[in-house]
Write an enzyme that holds these catalytic residues in place. Sequence first.
Site, mmCIF file in Angstrom:
data_model
loop_
_atom_site.group_PDB
_atom_site.id
_atom_site.type_symbol
_atom_site.label_atom_id
_atom_site.label_comp_id
_atom_site.label_asym_id
_atom_site.label_seq_id
_atom_site.Cartn_x
_atom_site.Cartn_y
_atom_site.Cartn_z
ATOM 1 N N HIS A 164 -40.032 15.393 17.052
ATOM 2 C CA HIS A 164 -39.713 15.106 18.337
ATOM 3 C C HIS A 164 -40.978 15.415 19.327
ATOM 4 C CE1 HIS A 164 -39.158 19.339 18.663
ATOM 5 N NE2 HIS A 164 -38.262 19.541 17.630
ATOM 6 N N LYS B 93 -36.390 15.795 9.595
ATOM 7 C CA LYS B 93 -35.760 15.704 10.746
ATOM 8 C C LYS B 93 -36.954 14.713 11.672
ATOM 9 C CE LYS B 93 -32.970 19.637 10.896
ATOM 10 N NZ LYS B 93 -32.862 21.084 11.358
ATOM 11 N N HIS C 61 -43.253 18.587 18.895
ATOM 12 C CA HIS C 61 -44.178 18.352 17.877
ATOM 13 C C HIS C 61 -45.418 17.472 18.416
ATOM 14 C CE1 HIS C 61 -40.347 18.907 15.449
ATOM 15 N NE2 HIS C 61 -40.854 20.102 15.438
HETATM 16 N N1 ARG Z 1 -40.708 23.871 13.127
HETATM 17 C C1 ARG Z 1 -40.341 24.501 14.181
HETATM 18 C C2 ARG Z 1 -39.935 23.575 15.180
HETATM 19 O O1 ARG Z 1 -39.672 22.396 14.862
HETATM 20 C C3 ARG Z 1 -41.846 24.849 15.007
HETATM 21 C C4 ARG Z 1 -42.484 25.964 14.430
HETATM 22 C C5 ARG Z 1 -43.314 26.595 15.352
HETATM 23 N N2 ARG Z 1 -44.128 27.807 14.828
HETATM 24 C C6 ARG Z 1 -43.687 29.048 14.524
HETATM 25 N N3 ARG Z 1 -44.387 29.683 14.025
HETATM 26 N N4 ARG Z 1 -42.462 29.233 14.775
HETATM 27 O O2 ARG Z 1 -39.021 24.208 16.082
#
Ligand code: ARG
Length: 633
Positions: free
Chosen positions: A166, A163, A169
């Site tokens: 964004h 994905k 991130h």
């Molecule tokens: N991969 C998730 C997203 O893109 C963010 C993860 C954040 N960390 C966590 N421990 N929930 O939304």
Amino acid sequence: QASFDNLAQQFQHLPLLDRYPNSFPDINPVDVYRSHITSILHDITGVDPSIIYPALQWTATLDKGDLMLAIPALRVKGKPDELGKQWLEKWPESPLVEKPIQSGPFLPFFFKAGPLSKTVIPMVLDRKDTFGENKSLGLRDMNDPSKGQQRIIVEFSSPNIAKPFHAGHLRSTIIGGFLANLYRAVGWDVISINYLGDWGKQYGVLAYGFGKYGSEEELVKDPINHLFHVYVKVSKDVAEEKEQAEKLKAEGKEEEAQKLLDEGTDEKARSYFKKMTEGDEEALALWKRFRDYSIERYKKTYARLNIHFDEYSGESKVSEDEMQEAAAKLKEMGLAHDDKGALLIDFTQAVPGKEGKSLGKAILRKRDGTALYLTRDISELLARHEKYKFDKMVYVIASEQDLHVKQFFKIVSLMGQKEIADKCQHVNFGLILGMSTRKGTVKFLDDILRDVGDHMHDVMKTNEDKYSQVEDPAKVSDLLGISSVMVQDMTGKRINNYTFDLARMTSFEGDTGPYLQYAHARLCSITRKAGLTDEEIAGADLSLLTEDMAINLVRVISQWPDVVQNVLKTLEPTTVLTYLFKLTHTLSTSYNHLRIVGSEAEVMKARMALYSAARVVLHNGMSLLGLSPVERM
Ligand code: ARG
């Protein structure tokens, strides 16, 4: 040479340099002054040093002094006006600070110029890269290093495989990288974790889609983009099939519609993912390759940002058994209940008052028995504690997920693990608006960095003379591009939204990345032109630094270790940036007054020592933020 003991020796006729707890005069020049002023105030007022020392605050601007005391902070009975007057009558002559002139309830302290330069500059030149660091802050026990360092986990970046990478991130990566550097600089044992979004039905979609649209060659060459494109194509199939089925239903062709769905892409993806969750080796092998290639590619990008992860964790790594266990436990404790086959937690029941209301309800387990993002976070938190026995854990996640984070912290606490939950902190941040570049909307970190780097390369080419002297312009423009993006991100408070603005972030005017880089490159150029040896600089007669400009610069330089301590409280990169811009602005106004070329030899050495100290601090500040300072541009 710059050590505390030498200083104490220098002023040994004064019993004014006691050592206080949480004071680090060997590595923080301002602490020399705090100690000194504390001793004076203690002699005058009789107030305990443990009250005086922390009451000596830094100032926002140099005209307010170098340190400042709010008289009421000493908790002595009486009116501040009167007290100040009484104390000042008894103020002794000091070799280090001017006698303060009371300003309302405040006593501002100005450091005497001569001794300040002699304290600060040798300390910076001696400590170099480590000036500003304070490794004892991270010790379990400051008085007993054998008890070891405190351990912190910084979880950040955490993109989703296949994905787009964004804005959330991007910010998490920048802020998290900075926090990892910060905690390392103050002596914590830092473990950096990237918690990838690498599990869920979408990997079934992707794996099935890869069979249809994927190419081995592309996967190896550019895994991140390729997987994304496959994902887009196959998602389109899913959407189209759904639409068609709806149409058939509308025409009354129920059976046909059902058949289409049963044999359709979505169903194939679902059963593929099911095979994955059941540990089917073949299904997992393909998924693992997607993951490994993506990580390999990401690592290269992170390296450009001076970022490294100790662990690539991810949602896939959370143990299914542990999640089921956690869910069962919550049910047993009466915190969660079944709701039409799903497992639900109702915070309005489990947590009294406003807090419970704000947390609302959340699903822990879906009707088909699969665990969710929330449940994974709960189990992962507990497993990390088990594995790392951390003293603190920081999650760098967008404020869009505030509720999610509050929920899983709360659940862990309700499960009887409040102590562990209390060690966790959510470092959140706002949105980036309008994140698109010249080549369209960005999808991946590499696209952003390439685009901004290309732009910087164009800018560099406009100055032919300089351009021809840069050894590797592609590399330098890349670093300038990265600095542009990072500085723009770190300029405001984390929680603020900001607009992605290519023209502004790459400008040399205003408080930008290129401006900081330019300031550093200019100091490097001055150093090259002066052509003095380290010994010559170290032997400079610093009493020749008499101009206000020089003294102000020394005063700003002296603040750096304090800034690092302060940022540990704010966890705001802007705390560092604001300081670096104060430093570079002070520098840019001083060049005309403090020339090197054409100055008398001894003056030249002294000024070079000053500029070297400034360069060290600018370098250290930029590095702490995660920037790579350039020497020419
Ligand atoms: N991969 C998730 C997203 O893109 C963010 C993860 C954040 N960390 C966590 N421990 N929930 O939304």
